[in-house]
Design an enzyme around this catalytic site. Structure first.
Site, short mmCIF file in Angstrom:
data_model
loop_
_atom_site.label_atom_id
_atom_site.label_comp_id
_atom_site.label_asym_id
_atom_site.label_seq_id
_atom_site.Cartn_x
_atom_site.Cartn_y
_atom_site.Cartn_z
N HIS A 73 -44.97 -28.81 -3.25
CA HIS A 73 -46.35 -28.40 -3.53
C HIS A 73 -47.10 -29.57 -4.16
O HIS A 73 -46.63 -30.15 -5.13
CB HIS A 73 -46.34 -27.20 -4.48
CG HIS A 73 -47.65 -26.51 -4.62
ND1 HIS A 73 -48.04 -25.48 -3.79
CD2 HIS A 73 -48.69 -26.70 -5.47
CE1 HIS A 73 -49.25 -25.06 -4.13
NE2 HIS A 73 -49.68 -25.80 -5.15
N SER A 74 -48.26 -29.89 -3.61
CA SER A 74 -49.07 -30.98 -4.16
C SER A 74 -50.09 -30.40 -5.14
O SER A 74 -50.72 -29.38 -4.86
CB SER A 74 -49.83 -31.70 -3.05
OG SER A 74 -48.93 -32.19 -2.09
N LYS A 77 -46.07 -32.68 7.04
CA LYS A 77 -45.27 -32.73 5.82
C LYS A 77 -43.78 -32.69 6.18
O LYS A 77 -42.97 -33.44 5.62
CB LYS A 77 -45.63 -31.53 4.92
CG LYS A 77 -44.98 -31.55 3.57
CD LYS A 77 -45.28 -30.28 2.78
CE LYS A 77 -46.63 -30.28 2.13
NZ LYS A 77 -46.86 -29.11 1.25
N CYS A 120 -53.03 -29.12 -7.27
CA CYS A 120 -54.40 -28.71 -7.01
C CYS A 120 -54.86 -28.02 -8.29
O CYS A 120 -54.65 -26.82 -8.46
CB CYS A 120 -54.48 -27.77 -5.81
SG CYS A 120 -56.16 -27.15 -5.53
N THR A 131 -63.48 -30.63 5.14
CA THR A 131 -62.57 -31.29 4.19
C THR A 131 -62.15 -32.68 4.66
O THR A 131 -61.97 -33.60 3.86
CB THR A 131 -61.35 -30.36 3.91
OG1 THR A 131 -60.47 -31.01 3.01
CG2 THR A 131 -60.58 -30.00 5.16
N ASP A 158 -55.53 -37.60 4.53
CA ASP A 158 -54.39 -37.20 3.71
C ASP A 158 -53.68 -38.46 3.24
O ASP A 158 -53.07 -39.16 4.05
CB ASP A 158 -53.45 -36.30 4.54
CG ASP A 158 -52.40 -35.61 3.67
OD1 ASP A 158 -52.15 -36.07 2.54
OD2 ASP A 158 -51.83 -34.61 4.15
N CYS A 203 -59.60 -22.94 -1.65
CA CYS A 203 -58.42 -23.39 -0.90
C CYS A 203 -57.37 -22.29 -0.98
O CYS A 203 -57.62 -21.21 -1.51
CB CYS A 203 -57.91 -24.71 -1.46
SG CYS A 203 -57.43 -24.58 -3.20
N GLN A 242 -50.51 -19.91 -2.47
CA GLN A 242 -49.23 -20.40 -1.93
C GLN A 242 -48.22 -20.66 -3.05
O GLN A 242 -47.03 -20.37 -2.91
CB GLN A 242 -49.44 -21.69 -1.15
CG GLN A 242 -50.15 -21.49 0.18
CD GLN A 242 -50.26 -22.81 0.93
OE1 GLN A 242 -50.69 -23.81 0.35
NE2 GLN A 242 -49.88 -22.82 2.18
N ARG A 245 -54.89 -34.22 -2.17
CA ARG A 245 -54.21 -34.95 -1.08
C ARG A 245 -54.12 -36.44 -1.39
O ARG A 245 -54.27 -37.29 -0.51
CB ARG A 245 -54.88 -34.74 0.28
CG ARG A 245 -54.85 -33.31 0.76
CD ARG A 245 -55.18 -33.17 2.23
NE ARG A 245 -55.42 -31.78 2.52
CZ ARG A 245 -56.62 -31.25 2.79
NH1 ARG A 245 -57.67 -32.03 2.88
NH2 ARG A 245 -56.74 -29.97 3.01
N ARG A 293 -51.23 -38.59 0.88
CA ARG A 293 -50.04 -38.27 0.09
C ARG A 293 -48.81 -39.02 0.54
O ARG A 293 -48.70 -39.44 1.68
CB ARG A 293 -49.76 -36.76 0.16
CG ARG A 293 -50.72 -35.96 -0.67
CD ARG A 293 -50.52 -34.49 -0.48
NE ARG A 293 -50.90 -34.05 0.85
CZ ARG A 293 -50.79 -32.81 1.30
NH1 ARG A 293 -50.25 -31.90 0.53
NH2 ARG A 293 -51.19 -32.49 2.50
N1 LIG Z 1 -59.32 -34.25 -0.69
C1 LIG Z 1 -59.21 -32.92 -0.71
N2 LIG Z 1 -58.07 -32.39 -1.14
C2 LIG Z 1 -57.96 -31.04 -1.12
C3 LIG Z 1 -59.01 -30.21 -0.68
N3 LIG Z 1 -58.59 -28.93 -0.80
C4 LIG Z 1 -57.33 -28.97 -1.29
N4 LIG Z 1 -56.95 -30.25 -1.49
C5 LIG Z 1 -55.67 -30.77 -1.94
O1 LIG Z 1 -54.79 -30.59 -0.87
C6 LIG Z 1 -53.45 -30.55 -1.38
C7 LIG Z 1 -52.73 -29.40 -0.68
O2 LIG Z 1 -52.71 -29.71 0.67
P1 LIG Z 1 -53.06 -28.72 1.81
O3 LIG Z 1 -53.67 -29.52 2.93
O4 LIG Z 1 -53.86 -27.55 1.27
O5 LIG Z 1 -51.70 -28.12 2.28
P2 LIG Z 1 -50.33 -28.87 2.59
O6 LIG Z 1 -49.62 -29.08 1.27
O7 LIG Z 1 -50.54 -30.08 3.43
O8 LIG Z 1 -49.60 -27.82 3.50
P3 LIG Z 1 -48.86 -26.48 3.06
O9 LIG Z 1 -47.47 -26.89 2.72
O10 LIG Z 1 -48.93 -25.61 4.25
O11 LIG Z 1 -49.61 -25.94 1.87
C8 LIG Z 1 -53.56 -30.43 -2.88
O12 LIG Z 1 -53.28 -31.73 -3.43
C9 LIG Z 1 -55.03 -30.09 -3.10
O13 LIG Z 1 -55.54 -30.62 -4.32
C10 LIG Z 1 -60.20 -30.81 -0.24
O14 LIG Z 1 -61.15 -30.17 0.22
N5 LIG Z 1 -60.25 -32.17 -0.27
ZN LIG Z 2 -56.19 -26.33 -3.48
#
Ligand SMILES: Nc1nc2c(ncn2[C@@H]2O[C@H](COP(=O)(O)OP(=O)(O)OP(=O)(O)O)[C@@H](O)[C@H]2O)c(=O)[nH]1
Ligand SMILES: [Zn+2]
Length: 211
Positions: free
Chosen positions: A51-52, A154, A54, A114, A126, A65, A70, A94, A128
């Site tokens: 989990h990243s 991922k 947020c 986004t 992204d 979001c 999740q 991200r 990350r």
């Molecule tokens: N830059 C940016 N980051 C976002 C935004 N909304 C959520 N995030 C960040 O996105 C990250 C989560 O990524 P997600 O793309 O929602 O999902 P994921 O981790 O790739 O995929 P899942 O494992 O399915 O949740 C967290 O670090 C959030 O802070 C946005 O609108 N812009």
């Molecule tokens: Zn979020």
């Protein structure tokens, strides 16, 4: 990779009492944590979530979001199995950081999606990295993961870094009127494997109260 284990403790939650493991990334100075439940060592794949961070969704109840929903659902499912791991990685927005995410939200308030918002700010969609997961999982003795995610990139990135992902487990929860467009962009532009119809909605009464 310079991940160093620092300390572990109990972490009671509404769903189970996890063990909280703290790590320091010596290269970036960032702190990351893992929550584990049960014996996560051994060959049997472990139910897991990477989990990243947020801050807005995980801690401030944002409905923009699906992150907070999740996070809770992942911890509940791990508690249901009595065994699992959640890595909580401090790569907010991200990977662009909290303040840039707020800048991106401002652009989204004015019509950008986004991905476009990140690009207008000069970032990739992204940013990350997942290479810190291997030393964290090695420390915990985790050999294989059944990974809760909708994001095939991922899974690919973790696999490239040497994590044995044996299964992708969908995690579709938390759709609400404030994040439908955001989720549609993730499915459309970022390739997330999900249909909006798969999602468990947020309780309607909660949505109306908070709108
Ligand atoms: N830059 C940016 N980051 C976002 C935004 N909304 C959520 N995030 C960040 O996105 C990250 C989560 O990524 P997600 O793309 O929602 O999902 P994921 O981790 O790739 O995929 P899942 O494992 O399915 O949740 C967290 O670090 C959030 O802070 C946005 O609108 N812009
Ligand atoms: Zn979020």
């Amino acid at each position: 990779m310079t991940i160093r284990f620092i300390a572990a403790s109990r972490l009671p939650t509404p769903w189970a009492t996890f063990t909280l493991h703290g790590f320091e990334d010596e290269a970036t100075g960032k702190d990351h944590v893992a929550l584990t439940l049960g014996d996560v060592s051994g060959e049997a794949p472990v139910l897991g979530r990477v989990h990243s961070e947020c801050l807005t969704g995980d801690a401030l109840f944002s409905m923009r979001c699906d992150c907070g929903y999740q996070l809770q659902e992942a911890l509940k499912r791990i508690a249901g199995e009595g065994r699992g791991v959640l890595l909580y990685l401090r790569q907010e927005g991200r990977g662009i950081g909290l303040l840039n995410k707020i800048r991106a939200y401002h652009l989204q308030d004015n019509g950008a999606d986004t991905v476009e918002a990140n690009e207008r700010l000069g970032f990739g969609a992204d940013m990350r990295r997942y290479d810190l997961c291997v030393p964290m999982l090695d420390h915990l003795g985790v050999q294989a993961l059944r990974l809760m995610t909708n994001n095939p990139r991922k899974v690919d990135a973790l696999t490239r870094d040497g994590v044995n992902v044996t299964q992708r487990v969908p995690l579709t929860t938390g759709i609400n009127p404030h994040n439908e467009g955001y989720l549609a962009t993730k499915a459309g532009k970022l390739g997330h494997m999900m249909a909006l119809g798969d999602f468990t909605p947020v309780n309607r009464v909660d949505v109306e109260r908070k709108s």
